[in-house]
Write a protein that holds these residues in place. Sequence first.
Motif, PDB file in Angstrom:
ATOM      1  N   PRO A  30       1.008  -1.254  -0.020  1.00  0.00           N
ATOM      2  CA  PRO A  30      -0.036  -0.161  -0.151  1.00  0.00           C
ATOM      3  C   PRO A  30       0.992   1.230   0.075  1.00  0.00           C
ATOM      4  CG  PRO A  30      -0.765  -1.484   1.630  1.00  0.00           C
ATOM      5  CD  PRO A  30       0.692  -1.918   1.186  1.00  0.00           C
ATOM      6  N   PHE A  35      -4.624   2.626   4.293  1.00  0.00           N
ATOM      7  CA  PHE A  35      -5.042   1.433   3.697  1.00  0.00           C
ATOM      8  C   PHE A  35      -5.222   0.339   5.146  1.00  0.00           C
ATOM      9  CE2 PHE A  35      -4.285  -3.069   2.072  1.00  0.00           C
ATOM     10  CZ  PHE A  35      -5.303  -3.056   1.128  1.00  0.00           C
ATOM     11  N   PRO A  41      -8.790  -6.409   4.100  1.00  0.00           N
ATOM     12  CA  PRO A  41      -8.075  -5.941   2.947  1.00  0.00           C
ATOM     13  C   PRO A  41      -8.050  -7.130   1.695  1.00  0.00           C
ATOM     14  CG  PRO A  41      -6.433  -6.371   4.718  1.00  0.00           C
ATOM     15  CD  PRO A  41      -7.780  -6.412   5.372  1.00  0.00           C
ATOM     16  N   TYR A  70      -7.371   4.067  -2.725  1.00  0.00           N
ATOM     17  CA  TYR A  70      -6.329   3.369  -2.341  1.00  0.00           C
ATOM     18  C   TYR A  70      -5.209   3.191  -3.503  1.00  0.00           C
ATOM     19  CZ  TYR A  70      -8.876   3.506   2.135  1.00  0.00           C
ATOM     20  OH  TYR A  70      -9.853   4.009   2.830  1.00  0.00           O
ATOM     21  N   LEU A  72      -1.863   0.611  -4.742  1.00  0.00           N
ATOM     22  CA  LEU A  72      -1.090  -0.344  -4.244  1.00  0.00           C
ATOM     23  C   LEU A  72      -0.166  -0.811  -5.228  1.00  0.00           C
ATOM     24  CD1 LEU A  72      -4.081  -1.015  -2.832  1.00  0.00           C
ATOM     25  CD2 LEU A  72      -3.048  -3.234  -1.787  1.00  0.00           C
ATOM     26  N   PRO A  97       2.817  -0.757   4.574  1.00  0.00           N
ATOM     27  CA  PRO A  97       2.611   0.389   3.645  1.00  0.00           C
ATOM     28  C   PRO A  97       3.692   1.428   3.714  1.00  0.00           C
ATOM     29  CG  PRO A  97       0.689  -0.093   5.203  1.00  0.00           C
ATOM     30  CD  PRO A  97       1.997  -0.909   5.895  1.00  0.00           C
TER      31      PRO A  97
END
Length: 212
Positions: A30, A35, A41, A70, A72, A97
């Motif tokens: 992330p 996140f 998730p 979000y 990634l 993250p």
Amino acid sequence: MMQNLLLEEGGLVQVESVNLMVATYSKFQPQSPDFLDITNPKAVLENALRNFACLTTGDVVAINYNEKIYELRVMETKPDKAVSIIECDMNVDFDAPLGYKEPERRPQQREEPTEEEADPSSYGEMDLGFRAFACSGNRLDGKTKGIEPSPVPIDPSDIKRGIPNYDYKVGRITFIRNSRPQPKKVDDDDALSRFIAFSGEGQSLRKKGRNP
């Protein structure tokens, strides 16, 4: 997609057909610590990847969840750098993250000593009550030598403490007094019914029979 390919509107794109291997593993990172606020998730990512046909190592995937986007980054894919994710059984893993910092562990604070761990030197200030042979004596010859009592060390087990009231309630005062069991009372009627006058045995000082 245009952001990942660094394209602008009206630009030229060259497309080439290739055969990709089916994905077995992928790892995502992330791009924001936000996140971590998502409760599940993996389920959110699985639902978002239905709109994609393949993954390439280094790409950035954008997910729209709860009116928030979000991003990634694809850190790793197996068995190749570019894999197909159509009708496949793929294991998903997440990296820490970007910009995430682990919380610092604070040293445990030393607890204050409880009542059981109190300083024994303070026992002298407590009311010890009666102690045998704790006073001084007097000699018949009037001398004062050797009549002072020798100090006896105090054993913590000899200290008498009060009994806590486990039924205590805020705003209520209870006076606990020492109560002795009262003797059992006998009714007067029962005592009179049991008493029989002249029911004992008598003895005579004079012996029976005549002297020879």
